[in-house]
Design an enzyme around this catalytic site. Structure first.
Site, PDB file in Angstrom:
ATOM      1  CB  CYS A   1      -0.952   0.011   1.182  1.00 45.19           C
ATOM      2  SG  CYS A   1      -2.023  -1.409   1.193  1.00 45.19           S
TER       3      CYS A   1
ATOM      4  CG  HIS B   1      -3.136   3.388   2.372  1.00 45.85           C
ATOM      5  ND1 HIS B   1      -3.706   3.054   1.156  1.00 45.85           N
ATOM      6  CD2 HIS B   1      -3.122   2.245   3.104  1.00 45.85           C
ATOM      7  CE1 HIS B   1      -4.018   1.770   1.165  1.00 45.85           C
ATOM      8  NE2 HIS B   1      -3.681   1.260   2.344  1.00 45.85           N
TER       9      HIS B   1
ATOM     10  CG  ASN C   1      -6.463  -0.927   1.575  1.00 46.65           C
ATOM     11  OD1 ASN C   1      -5.815  -0.482   0.635  1.00 46.65           O
ATOM     12  ND2 ASN C   1      -5.901  -1.434   2.657  1.00 46.65           N
TER      13      ASN C   1
END
Ligand code: ACO
Length: 337
Positions: free
Chosen positions: A118, A259, A289
């Site tokens: 990520c 994020h 996500n």
């Protein structure tokens, strides 16, 4: 002008998300969960799911094509491609090479992937910035592209509700204008915590076998509670370190682009930094996500909505499997044309 004096800025952004939306209500028919649980624990309402043949190289190429069109550039204008992904189309060659062919980019430019889960977009942004500052390249495509739906265990309610698919692309360009674009960055990793978020099989250590398939070892596994705690600490710390390194304060920052993993993580980071949540653009409610795609998806949305203005300080901050983390401070630059 000496190479060290070159600034590197984001000239244009483009995004692509699959059309298929998977809502919490639909998920609650697949695993033992509820819209209420998912929203309360994560802030996510729906996510996008890529279809067969809709791979990271395809989504990344679509996002990049939009960025090129916005910039008034053609594929021939790109000198370098970096794709951040933890879900490459195939183990090799790189997703960047596949994307190069799909987009019809020049056939003599460097193309490679960055693997930092990520945090991948923030890592790739820094690699691209440093390569452009070398003076050997004028423009780079930096792309985050992910198909998390292909590594999520759709029988594991603790993880399958959290992730989604998509891609975001940034065109980086050099300019002689001082103090614009990437002002500073901070990257880090802690491999001791690798097992908090990982995939056991499918690599060279445990190639695919009947046993690994039976044991469902090709799917993402996560210790959510531990990841949560570490995420808050490293994201806040990374922001503070990059701000300090650039001689800035959180009050100077117009927009924090975190994020997009979990609204509670973002809230906790905002609280630690003593910054109002209204300076954290959020789209995880609609995308979940999306790993390396999440920051460019959120950045593009905030820019396209007119929130980010020329001269604004923008702080990107990420964490992910590895564990990895990173932050990049940008002074937003809209070149006059
Ligand atoms: N629906 C209903 N109940 C669930 C679900 C679900 N989808 N998932 C778990 N539960 C249950 C658990 O079994 C547990 O039940 P129990 O108390 O009977 O044992 C209960 O809910 C509580 O579970 P917790 O894990 O304690 O829930 P928590 O509040 O910690 O939230 C979450 C879980 C959302 C995963 C949170 O820990 C989190 O967001 N962690 C960070 C994850 C993250 O950001 N990962 C991305 C990393 S980035 C990358 O590189 C991919």
């Amino acid at each position: 002008m000496s190479r060290a004096e070159l600034s590197v800025f984001i000239r244009a952004l483009g995004v692509h998300a699959p059309d298929r939306k998977l809502t919490n209500t639909e998920l609650s028919a697949m695993v033992e969960t509820s819209d209420e649980w998912i929203k309360t624990r994560s802030g996510i309402s729906e996510r996008r799911i890529a279809g067969a043949g809709e791979n990271p190289s395809d989504m990344g190429a679509k996002a990049a094509a939009k960025a090129l069109a916005r910039a008034g550039l053609t594929p021939a204008d790109i000198d370098l491609v970096i794709v951040a992904t933890m879900t490459p189309d195939v183990p090799f060659p790189s997703t960047a090479c596949l994307l190069q062919a799909k987009l019809g980019l020049r056939r003599d430019i460097p193309c490679f992937d960055v693997s930092a889960a990520c945090s991948g977009f923030v890592y790739a942004l820094q690699v691209g910035t440093d390569m452009l500052r070398s003076g050997n390249y004028r423009r780079a495509l930096v792309i985050g592209a992910e198909k998390l739906s292909s590594v999520v265990d759709w029988q594991d309610r603790a993880t399958c509700v959290l992730f989604g698919d998509g891609a975001g692309a940034a065109i980086l360009e050099t300019t002689a204008t001082p103090d614009v674009g990437v002002l500073g960055n901070q990257l880090g990793a802690d491999g001791v915590n690798a097992e908090l978020l990982h995939c056991v099989a499918g690599g060279s250590a445990q190639p695919a076998s009947e046993q690994t398939l039976r044991d469902r070892q090709h799917f993402l596994r996560m210790n959510g509670k531990e990841v949560f705690k570490l995420a808050v600490r490293v994201m806040a710390d990374s922001c503070e370190r990059v701000l300090k390194g650039c001689g800035k304060h959180s009050d100077d920052v117009a927009w924090f682009i975190p994020h997009q993993a979990n609204i509670r993580i973002v809230e906790a980071v905002a609280e630690q930094l003593q910054v109002g949540l209204d300076r954290f653009p959020i789209n995880l409610d609609r995308y979940g996500n999306t790993s390396a795609a999440s920051i460019p998806l959120a950045l593009e949305e905030a820019w396209a909505a007119g929130r980010i203005k020329h001269g604004d300080l923008v702080l990107l901050v990420a964490f992910g499997a590895g564990l990895t983390w990173g932050a990049t401070l940008l002074r937003w630059h809209e070149p006059t044309r």
